[in-house]
Design an enzyme around this catalytic site. Structure first.
Site, short mmCIF file in Angstrom:
data_model
loop_
_atom_site.label_atom_id
_atom_site.label_comp_id
_atom_site.label_asym_id
_atom_site.label_seq_id
_atom_site.Cartn_x
_atom_site.Cartn_y
_atom_site.Cartn_z
CE1 TYR A 121 3.44 -4.79 4.48
CE2 TYR A 121 1.99 -4.56 6.36
CZ TYR A 121 2.66 -4.00 5.29
OH TYR A 121 2.54 -2.66 5.03
CE LYS A 166 3.57 0.20 -10.21
NZ LYS A 166 3.28 1.57 -10.69
CG ASP A 169 1.21 4.27 -9.78
OD1 ASP A 169 0.21 3.57 -10.02
OD2 ASP A 169 2.12 4.44 -10.62
CG ASP A 208 0.09 -0.67 6.46
OD1 ASP A 208 -0.63 -0.07 7.28
OD2 ASP A 208 1.31 -0.87 6.64
CG ASP A 224 -1.85 4.94 7.95
OD1 ASP A 224 -2.68 4.12 8.41
OD2 ASP A 224 -0.77 5.22 8.51
#
Ligand code: IPM
Ligand code: MG
Length: 379
Positions: free
Chosen positions: A147, A205, A237, A261, A265
């Protein structure tokens, strides 16, 4: 309890921000009276409200107020209909929210996800998968990674020969983390795990990203200082899948910015609704002081704004986190959390957590929910 004046900048923002902020302040006034606190709550515009008031998503006067305050209670910013009308860099998400995170060095984002028993019906998972209850803390790194990494740009590139003539663009985002950035968020995660069930799952990852390899190495090194906390690592994942298959395996989830992020959610949906999820964003301690920023994890929800439909609980619980983390006021924070629990147990439901099939449930609006929670604080 204390005569110190607690200075709070209240930045309600756009969409449902103002109406849920109103309820959070109502609840804060109730704890102020009950516990003899002195809260100086000052409102200032941010987001589109800032642009409309003085041409900037983060007006200079709002930033000055934040600097002069002990903490920020934030609503939400951004309006999908209006955002495309101005340059990306000036839009509320980047120019206000991300800028405030960077400005105040708010690198540690804590998102507690807890599904109350009474809201089992609002969770998309079967009762069997909910097990004895979902109770997860997502610790998200908030000022690094993709970001913020540079370069970050979209540039025009020549189309290869033989391609039909049209404009070709290349968009570049950069994912970058340094050892100290990973270390400091890992310490936050291990310390909070100690206050909970002492289990930490670090998300990365590492099978594909350089960032993932470094993340895993640094978190593992930091873990040697916390032998009492059980650490495991999971690829993002797989983590996304495990969250819906067996969420009860998780206690603390440690994530870099983007993965946090996304997974927060997903985790929020397990808690019944984004409208229930508070968050705290904390900076580094200077002396005994930590600057904090508190906001609901959901967005501006413009489709329901101004209609007394929004769930104010995420904003109200964010105010509880504020009392706890910025002022060390655990008892008033617990009072707010218990009041929310009582009102949920009594059957009050905003639309997002309402189900017609739930016996004893009553659908209420934003104001009634906030008023009931404030009343449950008592005197
Ligand atoms: C969040 C939000 C923000 C983020 C957006 C609005 C920039 O999704 O706080 O999770 O991505 O951090
Ligand atoms: Mg988000």
């Amino acid at each position: 309890m204390s005569s110190t004046v607690l200075k709070i900048a209240a930045l309600a923002g756009d969409g449902i921000g103002p109406e849920v902020m109103r309820e959070a302040i109502r609840v804060l006034r109730a704890v102020e009276a009950k516990f003899g606190l002195t809260l100086q709550i000052t409102a200032a515009p941010v987001g589109w409200a800032g642009i409309d008031a003085s041409g900037q998503a983060l007006p200079d006067a709002t930033l000055a107020l934040c600097r002069a305050s002990d903490c920020i209670l934030f609503g939400s910013v951004g309006l999908p209909d209006r955002d495309p009308t101005i340059p990306k860099e000036a839009r509320p998400e980047r120019a206000a929210l991300l800028r405030l995170r960077k400005e105040f060095g708010l690198f540690a984002n804590l998102r507690p996800v807890k599904l109350p028993r009474e809201l089992a019906h609002a969770c998309p998972l079967s009762l069997e998968r909910q097990g004895a209850g979902i109770d997860i803390l997502v610790v998200r790194e908030l000022t690094g990674g993709m970001y913020f990494g540079q370069p970050k740009k979209t540039e025009e590139i020549p189309a290869p020969a033989g391609e039909p003539s049209r404009k070709w663009f290349r968009a570049i985002d950069t994912m970058v983390y340094t050892t100290p950035e990973i270390e400091r968020i890992a310490h936050v995660a291990f310390r909070t795990a100690r206050l909970r069930r002492r289990k930490l799952t670090s998300i990365d990852k590492a099978n594909v990203l350089e960032n993932g390899v470094l993340w895993r190495e640094v978190v593992t090194a930091v873990s040697r200082e916390y032998p009492d906390v059980a650490l495991d690592h999971m690829f993002v994942d797989n983590g996304a899948m495990q969250l819906v298959l067996r969420p009860t395996q998780f206690d603390v989830l440690l994530c870099e910015n983007m993965f946090g992020d996304i997974l927060s959610d997903e985790a929020a949906a397990l808690a019944g609704s984004l409208g229930m999820l508070p968050s705290a964003s904390l900076g580094a301690a200077t002396g005994d002081r930590v600057f904090g920023f508190y906001e609901p994890a959901g967005g501006t929800a413009p489709d329901i704004a101004g209609r007394d439909l929004a769930n104010p609980i995420a904003q109200i619980l964010s105010a509880a986190l504020m009392l706890r983390h910025s002022f060390g006021l655990n008892e008033p924070a617990v009072a707010i959390e218990s009041a929310v629990g009582q009102v949920i147990a009594a059957g009050l439901r905003t639309g997002d957590i309402y189900s017609a099939s739930e016996s004893g449930a009553r659908r209420v609006g934003t104001t009634e929910m906030g008023t009931a929670i404030a009343a449950a604080i008592g005197h």
